[in-house]
Design a protein around this motif. Sequence first.
Motif: not given
Length: 235
Positions: A12-17
Motif C-alpha cells: 500500500s505504501r508503494r501505491q503513491r507514485v
Amino acid sequence: MEQVDVHSHSHSRRQRVPWVVGVSGASGTPYAAAVLRGLLDAGESVDLVVSRSSRLTLLDETGIAFRDAHWRDDLGAWLARGADGKPDTFARERAPDLADVRYWAAGDLAAGPSSGSYPVKGMLIVPASTACVAGVALGLSKDLLQRAASVTLKERRRLVVAVRETPLNGQTLKHLVTLDEAGAVVLPASPAFYAGATHIQDLADFVAGRVLDAAGVPHRLYRRWEGELGGSRER
C-alpha cells in the motif's frame, strides 16, 4: 496480538507514485498553477518544490507570500487565483483537493525526490528560469529542485522543462541542447492562439496542457487542432 500483514502494508505504501512539480523563479506562476490543477484533476499525486526565488515571483504576480509552515493554505489561495493573479470565482470553483500533494522545502536535500530510490513518474519544471536550466544542464544540484531534476535524468524518467525567457542567449541555447540530449523535453512557454482563447487564463491553460501532453497526462485544458474540412488555410 493482532497480526500485521507486512507485505500488504508495504504494497500500500508503494501505491503513491507522484509527479514532481518544480517551480523556479521565472515569470509564469499561472502556468504552474494550471499544471497543478491539471495533474490533480487527472487524479495524479504531486510532490511540489517551490524555489526560493520563485517565492518572490509568486508574490509579485499574485500577492501571495508562500511559506513553508503554511504551504497548504498558501497553495490553496494560489490555485484559487486566475492567470491575472487576482482572486477568481471560476478558479476558486475548480480549485482541486490538495490531499494528495506533498510539499518539500527547496533547501531540503534529504527530501524524497533527492534520491533515485524514491518512486516518481517524472518531473515537470514550470516555469523554468534560465538559471534553473543552467543548473540542471550542468548538474549543479544547488537546491532540491535542481537535484530532483538531475535524479530524474539519471533514472531515465520523464523531465519536462517549460523554459520561460525571451530572447535566449547562446549559452542558454547550449544548455537546452544539453538537456534535450540527456532526454528531457524542452517545452518553451509559448501560448498558441488557434485554440480560440478569449481570456488570459486560456493562454496559460494552453501551455499547461502542452506540458501535460508531454508528460502523457490526460486533460481538457485547451481545444485541440483537428484540421479543417474542405481544404487547409495558411497558418
